[in-house]
Design an enzyme around this catalytic site. Structure first.
Site, PDB file in Angstrom:
ATOM      1  N   ASP A 174      32.605  43.822  33.607  1.00 49.17           N
ATOM      2  CA  ASP A 174      33.978  43.402  33.850  1.00 49.17           C
ATOM      3  C   ASP A 174      34.383  43.825  35.267  1.00 49.17           C
ATOM      4  OD1 ASP A 174      36.919  42.885  33.261  1.00 49.17           O
ATOM      5  OD2 ASP A 174      36.077  42.647  31.249  1.00 49.17           O
ATOM      6  N   HIS A 238      41.618  44.428  34.175  1.00 43.28           N
ATOM      7  CA  HIS A 238      41.078  43.774  32.984  1.00 43.28           C
ATOM      8  C   HIS A 238      40.009  44.632  32.303  1.00 43.28           C
ATOM      9  CE1 HIS A 238      38.656  40.655  30.852  1.00 43.28           C
ATOM     10  NE2 HIS A 238      39.815  40.024  30.725  1.00 43.28           N
ATOM     11  N   SER A 420      39.316  37.443  25.766  1.00 45.73           N
ATOM     12  CA  SER A 420      38.868  38.699  26.377  1.00 45.73           C
ATOM     13  C   SER A 420      39.242  39.897  25.529  1.00 45.73           C
ATOM     14  CB  SER A 420      39.507  38.885  27.758  1.00 45.73           C
ATOM     15  OG  SER A 420      38.751  38.310  28.769  1.00 45.73           O
TER      16      SER A 420
END
Length: 496
Positions: A174, A238, A420
């Site tokens: 990520d 994220h 996600s």
């Protein structure tokens, strides 16, 4: 180097120990089968070329340079050999971003070589989020409906009676991870695989610092798959959010709880400003699962589970499939997001790859979330939340975050939505199962999840896999000797 094609991901074949600029005496990589639908050419600045096992280019960098020089002359383009990836495939630099027509012509030249098994553009991936103990004392657990609520939660606390994921490492491919006190104790050393300085925002180059410097961008810095400029964006943090869902520390009187709070998270940085390149991701998949990557130190704590909450348009290509296949052969379970286009996941990668667990997202009522992809490629569903329907209802997925608009600032917590957010629920469940029964293969682990899923309490048009994952039922079935809790009575559906 970052490409600008859109949102996709990559893999390769078997591990090779070739080092750029040297000859390799290692065995040639195996070649994955061609995908059902080859990825279309698009604007890109590099190609990934896979050679057949007995071809000179499978072992010799000198042979690759000769092939590249020949193709450059035929196509009248400035091509150069960049490096050999961890799977044995090679990265060919196109001399800057090229339009789709020119990329397609160069790909055709490589395909004309009988020694070439596949050639795909080095595409860009982006995060697949939509911006926005059995009884631990973490104060915000009550807001984690995704773990606890009877109707559409995953029934996770009952699973903790048997397994917390202790002894399992989960690699989160990520944006890296920002410092956070609710993650620190459960984080092991990772790696930064981003090679392009603009994408990296930290000076560029691969290194052992997998912290997230932020992925903020100015208006026009980034482009969509069609080459149109995108608006300015704050840093997403994220990877920090995903990591918290997987394994935020439990029973520390602070914040939230991860699905597998006894496991360890390994941040592997592949996404930065505007996304990340597939060539970087293929090496990250290889390294995270214990494979060798030239110029990168061996992974001291190889992951039993990989989470990839990223992807985009395009069918799974041979490079992506090869890297995943090799990881699974090493015993690593690969979990991926289905995508957020509200379309068939068969047209999204890596969601459409084989040997992955593809996860669709559900909302708090147990319906397929409106953004979530669907279809036969989906294996199972998990909570992904909705933040824009009624922000006051706290219907998103709460996890760890950072408050910085650009660079890291104060740690915080926030609600996000997206596939996600659904994928790390399943990665966490995979860790619970692996800890309960270490001998489980990736295929057996996936089968257990599917066999013990329960029907979605809401609706799903188009297919949401085997249903909503049930952590307690699955762990009890795998561990044996425990009776899974009965299905709770479903409360009335919430108004949409």
């Amino acid at each position: 180097m970052a490409s600008a094609l859109g949102v996709t991901l990559l893999g390769g074949a078997a591990v090779a120990n070739a080092i750029a600029g040297q000859e390799s005496s290692s065995a040639a990589p195996s070649v994955p089968a061609a995908p059902k639908a080859a990825p279309a050419a698009g604007q890109s600045d590099a190609l990934i070329v896979g050679y057949k096992p007995k071809a000179p280019g499978a072992r010799s960098d000198t042979a690759v340079r000769q092939d590249t020089k020949a193709v450059a002359a035929q196509a009248e383009e400035k091509l150069s050999f960049d490096r050999r990836l961890g799977t044995g495939a090679v990265l060919v630099d196109l001399g800057g971003e090229q339009p789709a027509k020119d990329v397609a012509e160069v790909m055709d030249q490589f395909r004309a070589d009988p020694d070439v098994a596949f050639v795909v553009p080095d595409r860009t991936v982006r995060a697949a989020a939509v911006a926005s103990p059995s009884n631990p004392n973490d104060p915000r657990l009550g807001e984690q409906w995704d773990l606890t609520e009877a109707r559409a939660g995953m029934n996770v606390p009952d699973a903790w009676r048997t397994s917390t994921g202790r002894g399992v490492t989960i690699a989160v491919l990520d944006t890296g991870s920002a410092p956070h006190s609710d993650l620190a104790a459960n984080t092991v050393a990772g790696y930064d695989f981003i090679t392009d300085a603009f994408t990296a925002k930290d000076g560029g180059g691969r290194d052992n610092d997998a912290s997230d410097p932020g992925d903020a961008s100015k208006a026009g810095d980034c482009k969509d798959a069609l080459g149109r400029p995108l608006p300015a964006a704050r840093s997403s943090w994220h990877g920090t959010h995903v990591a918290g869902t997987v394994a935020a520390v439990a029973d520390n009187g602070k914040g939230v709880v991860g699905v597998a709070h006894g496991a360890k998270v390994q941040p592997v940085r592949v996404l930065g400003r505007c996304g990340g390149s597939t060539s970087d991701i293929v090496d990250a998949i290889t390294w995270a699962s214990g494979g060798a990557v030239a110029g990168v130190p061996a992974n001291g704590t190889p992951a039993q589970v990989i989470n990839m909450s990223l992807g985009g348009g395009g069918a799974c290509d041979p490079a992506t499939q090869g890297a995943i296949d090799s990881a699974v052969q090493r015993g690593t379970t690969v979990v991926v997001a289905a995508g957020n286009e509200n379309s068939d996941a068969a047209s999204s990668s890596p969601a459409s790859c084989n040997n992955v667990i593809t996860v669709a997202a559900t909302n708090r009522a147990g319906d397929k979330a409106g953004y979530s992809n669907f279809g036969n490629a989906v294996d199972i569903s998990a909570p992904g939340g909705v933040t824009n329907r009624n922000p006051a209802a706290l219907d998103g997925i709460l996890s760890t975050l950072n408050s910085g608009a650009d660079a890291p600032a104060a740690e915080t917590f926030a609600f996000y939505e997206g596939t996600s957010m659904a994928a790390p629920h399943i990665a966490g469940l995979a860790a619970l199962l692996k800890a309960a029964m270490p001998a489980l293969t990736p295929a057996e682990l996936e089968r257990a999840m599917k066999d013990n899923a329960r029907p979605l309490p809401g609706t799903c048009a188009g297919g949401c896999g085997s249903g909503l994952a049930d952590a307690a039922r699955t762990v009890a079935n795998v561990a044996g000797g425990a009776t899974p809790p009965e299905d709770p009575a479903s409360p009335p559906a919430e108004d949409e």
